[in-house]
Design an enzyme around this catalytic site. Structure first.
Site, short mmCIF file in Angstrom:
data_model
loop_
_atom_site.label_atom_id
_atom_site.label_comp_id
_atom_site.label_asym_id
_atom_site.label_seq_id
_atom_site.Cartn_x
_atom_site.Cartn_y
_atom_site.Cartn_z
CG HIS A 1 35.55 -15.66 4.69
ND1 HIS A 1 35.44 -16.30 5.91
CD2 HIS A 1 36.86 -15.71 4.38
CE1 HIS A 1 36.64 -16.71 6.29
NE2 HIS A 1 37.51 -16.37 5.38
N GLY B 1 29.34 -16.86 8.70
CA GLY B 1 29.88 -15.58 8.25
C GLY B 1 30.32 -14.76 9.45
CG HIS C 1 40.45 -11.56 3.86
ND1 HIS C 1 40.48 -12.87 4.29
CD2 HIS C 1 39.23 -11.07 4.21
CE1 HIS C 1 39.33 -13.16 4.88
NE2 HIS C 1 38.55 -12.08 4.85
CB SER D 1 19.12 -21.38 38.69
OG SER D 1 19.98 -21.33 39.79
CD GLU E 1 26.92 -18.76 29.40
OE1 GLU E 1 28.03 -18.50 28.88
OE2 GLU E 1 26.81 -19.00 30.63
CD GLN F 1 25.04 -13.54 38.94
OE1 GLN F 1 24.76 -14.69 38.65
NE2 GLN F 1 26.23 -13.01 38.66
#
Lengths: 609, 609
Positions: free
Chosen positions: B69, B115, B251, B335, B356, B417
């Site tokens: 921002h 952002g 803000h 896996s 992740e 899963q």
């Protein structure tokens, strides 16, 4: 019998159960159960207070198995406690059993589905907060794995727990050194975990996680702590079986028959002990007398108003008649207008700061104790909590999500702030209601509908003010729609929601001038979509134009296409590109979802043979 | 002129620009620009080395504005550096300008859209890693806000930076105490930030963020650090304007005309200085000579093989011919089968542990330096990174995502899963290719197609082994489909992908016995879906059965319905409930997507008039 001796025996029973169950099921994670056997024994057969006859007893201490892949040992715990039959354990992972591969609340003692790692601590924070809010002097225990401490969500939860001084929250980290594919980030370096948790404002103690004495002492200290506390337990994955102990490559692998025999030989015979005798029942506590109404006084609007503004107003009035409604914010309450609820009900309002995953996790925890959390942020930022939202569904959680600032209509702030994928996020979730009001009265009506609904619901609100379309007190049931314009001469239907309803109304006026009559449908219930729309479109020439302020795929257009399949020709107006900054009207126009585009689409569709 | 004096003047110019630009645009965040003016001046006009004529110069230091921002001050920096004209600043947030409300790479110096807060540090880690990998002795600077430090993703990135010893990474936290709606979590308590970053393995220094001398010293120390380093800068939001300084409620608010005049009066006249002279050009460095081929040697398969297994094989062979391919894992490489690439190319393989969001953020950073990151985990867990994936799209990022273990066909591990919403996540993203192979050869073909494709691509892989259907070396272009069975007598089409292709083949055999001939289409390219399917369905009786191992909404069924709209009758088989643990075949059957359900659906559809 000596308590330590008894707990050792119970731990060994849990361990043996875990190996047997997973071998029987031919899948599962026995070694990660084995590392936490002593911790589980001390927790459930000494530390915690719970009424084995009622998983929802208000007086129960609460437990979350954040390392959900250790489900077998949790089922073993409940069997030993007398909640499940011992024989039910052999049904682990069977399609007919509630003893699933990872915990879900199909098994009633599970308060939140786990199995996506790093989510349990936020749920624990929500449970602990619920107790504080209702002045219930009970405690919450969250069992975590070391691997999942790499998830940022853990540290979001850690922040909230210390800021809100949740001294009734105790986390246990089963530090068994080994992840799924390799050793974890910090291995057995417990000092790093200690420094991290302390930096985040927690009390942290390091122990040998296989020493009953050290575990019991740690729990006692935890009860005395004025901060949230974490027990950092050094453990051995595969503990008790020589060829598994501290060995990589055994994650998620049950033992084949021969290996199981070897393991059971090493573990020795099932110790004889009646574990039930070691379960502590809590003293009775009754929940408060809550007001639980859903019908709230509607506000009166004189002129155009943003649906987000109306949401804020409605939530305050809902809060007046329902004590279970709580508001959760991620430092955007002055944009979502949750700030009014914060002002009216400060005790029921929770500033979680910029941490959307944690907002949702806490909501799941609070909903599990009966609260109705309204969790609001920019729709775009709810993507941050997609995994928690997914798990909330598997938790059958009664949380309400509100996404503001949807679509290109927000204007100049630019694409990072535009919720253009939120319908695609929420529509797929089985049982999730998705509502998208177009004016202030429909926004208030939708708030009542989603509050009444038992299950997850999502409300999509718009940044700019929109004209009033409906009557005060009009109801907006889930699965409904509104026909805003209808005549016998309709040659097409225009299906819109939210901001495009107003574009469609402008288009209707334009088309009327050219003597083209169209039916105008406000599909405020995007999911479930009103089945009656099929009939309406059929009566309007079997042609439909859908206009939405959302990416082309996954939203209202897909929903309508799937509903009408084969029964109508459809033109779909939606955002096709990655959009950019600009004025709202410029953007609606640039991305092809303004009134003029609807007019053109109708004309083209009607001319088509 | 004295350097400190010059930098003070430049800072003041940046500050004045920011106020003027946002007032002109009538939106934006001037006070959060003002707090970082001295930091920006020192960074861009003393510390960093960059070639103003080439944003892609390999020798440039890199910058990420995580607090997106504050975009106006970044545009002001580039104008002062001579990269943009001063007059372009008045176009802030206009639809015709690349100077958007939050940064996107439409402005060429921006390496990642920001952002959505808390994402920049991971991108910085990716950029820094890229430099290390190619032995480029350059540095990366990430400017963060204090509010965004509540996001867990920041701590995921912090972990990776210290574990990988990224001494070329410097973060700056502009601690201006105020968030959007209220003060931040820790206000001006810099010690808490220091403890946190140190616990996560960083060097941390506290400074007065408005002191040029302290800033320059901090940057010098950062260059000498053997760890990643963070500069914790205490600043004043709205610095320089008395009625804004350290005040809540400003803000995201530009100054109206009268307030702007007051502010400019206080700030004084625009200081005279030619800032361009203070830009340091880097010494020339050339990138390595990379092999950049995409056609790789295919593996040979003798019997049924999981598509995830084939993905792992293909990635190794792709890695042999293309040095830019890198692999990013979140502790599931055994896996997803990324483990083979890890074994073959350890330097190009990155274990990010269970985080992740950070995996994807790092991928965006690496892609910005030309690498082609393959980021693989369970499809379900990619939801965790939905917000980063969304921002990757706005970054026009060339990242490749791979989700394994999709659908109920994974079996007993249970719903947490099962990737059942991944198609709904990826389909909406403009420009994202979504591929879903059904056998080992098509998986390898899809890997080549996604590697060649310039832009984001998603590969959906299956847990159980599936029979071979295609030829080695067969190609699977994005936007294509395969007709597996076709005759002149087809009375319906069955459209499937992945595991349901095999169910459809079984159904075809069954139907053949009953002399019902159907066309069988493998829609491996879920997005874009092959337009030719319309014609195929028309020739097959204008009837289609779609079967997919995904939730009902947002996936292949929606895609087909939107493509065929009005031109065919459709029955859609998909997962309608929240599923549970069980055997793969039991689950395919229970949730209505097995061969027998396809047979029934075809019969019902064909009998329909």
């Amino acid at each position: 019998m000596d308590k330590k001796k008894a707990l050792e025996k119970i731990a060994q029973r849990l361990r043996i159960h875990s190996f047997k169950m997973t071998s029987k099921a031919r899948s599962g994670h026995p070694t990660t159960c084995s590392s936490m056997a002593e911790l589980a024994a001390c927790l459930f057969f000494d530390e915690m207070r719970y009424n084995i006859h009622d998983p929802y007893d208000w007086a129960n201490d609460e437990f979350v198995l954040s390392k959900g892949h250790a489900a077998p040992i949790l089922w073993a715990v409940y069997a030993e406690a007398g909640i499940l039959s011992q024989s039910s354990l052999k049904n682990l992972r069977k399609i007919t059993s509630s003893l699933e591969g990872h915990p879900t609340p199909r098994m009633k003692w599970v308060k939140a589905a786990t199995g996506s790692l790093g989510q349990g601590l936020s749920v624990g924070v929500g449970l602990a907060l619920s107790m504080k809010l209702a002045q219930c002097p009970r405690r919450v225990y969250v069992m975590m794995g070391d691997g999942e401490c790499a998830e940022g969500a853990v540290w979001e939860a850690a922040n909230t727990a210390s800021l809100l001084k949740l001294d009734n929250l105790c986390a246990i980290v089963d530090i068994n050194r080994l992840g799924q594919s390799d050793p974890t980030m910090h291995g057995h370096n417990l000092d790093v975990y200690k420094r991290k948790f302390e930096a985040f404002g927690w009390n942290a103690v390091k122990i040998d996680g296989h020493s009953i004495a050290q575990i019991l002492t740690a729990f006692r200290k935890s009860r005395e702590s004025k901060k949230p506390s974490v027990i950092l337990a050094k453990t051995i994955k595969g503990k008790g079986v020589s060829f598994l102990e501290d060995q990589n490559g055994w994650h998620g692998k049950p033992l084949k028959e021969e290996d199981l025999h070897k393991a059971l030989d090493e573990l020795g015979p099932m110790p004889e002990i009646n574990a039930k005798k070691y379960v502590s029942k809590p003293s009775k506590i009754s929940p408060p007398e809550w007001r639980r109404r859903f019908h709230f006084k509607r506000n009166t609007y004189a002129s155009k108003t943003a649906t987000r503004r109306a949401y804020g107003n409605a939530l305050v009035n809902l809060g007046q008649v329902n004590d279970l409604v709580v508001s959760i914010d991620g430092d955007v309450k002055n944009s979502t207008y949750a700030e009014d609820f914060f002002a009216a009900f400060p005790r029921r309002s929770f500033e979680i700061y910029i941490a959307e995953q944690n907002m949702v996790g806490i909501g799941i925890g609070m909903a599990a104790r009966g609260y109705i959390p309204f969790i609001a942020t920019f729709a775009a930022f709810l993507c941050r909590a997609h995994d928690q939202i997914r798990m909330a569904a598997y938790s059958f959680s009664n949380i309400k999500l509100v996404g503001s600032h949807v679509g290109v209509s927000i204007g100049a702030d630019g694409p990072s702030q535009m919720g253009l994928e939120d319908l695609a996020l929420f529509r797929p979730i089985p049982g999730c209601a998705v509502l998208y009001p177009s004016d202030a009265y429909s926004a208030e009506g939708c708030v009542e509908s989603m509050a009444r609904y038992k299950g997850m619901a999502y409300l999509r609100t718009t940044r700019p003010a929109t004209p009033l379309l409906y009557k005060k007190e009009e109801s907006f049931p889930i699965g409904g729609s509104k026909i805003l314009r209808r005549s016998q001469k309709d040659v097409a239907a225009v299906i819109a929601a939210g901001v495009t309803v107003h574009e469609a109304l402008k288009a209707w006026e334009e088309l009327k001038k050219e003597k083209i009559s169209v039916r105008l449908i406000d599909a405020y219930s995007v999911q479930p979509l009103d089945g009656k729309i099929v009939k309406e479109v059929r009566k309007a020439g079997k042609k439909a134009v859908v206009a939405e302020d959302h990416f082309r795929r996954g939203g209202l257009g897909d929903a309508v296409a799937s509903l009408l399949k084969g029964s109508a020709d459809i033109v779909h107006l939606a955002v096709d590109e990655l959009p950019r900054s600009g004025e709202p009207d410029e953007l609606l126009n640039k991305y092809g979802i303004s009134a003029s585009h609807i007019v053109q689409a109708v004309k083209k569709l009607v001319q088509k043979r």
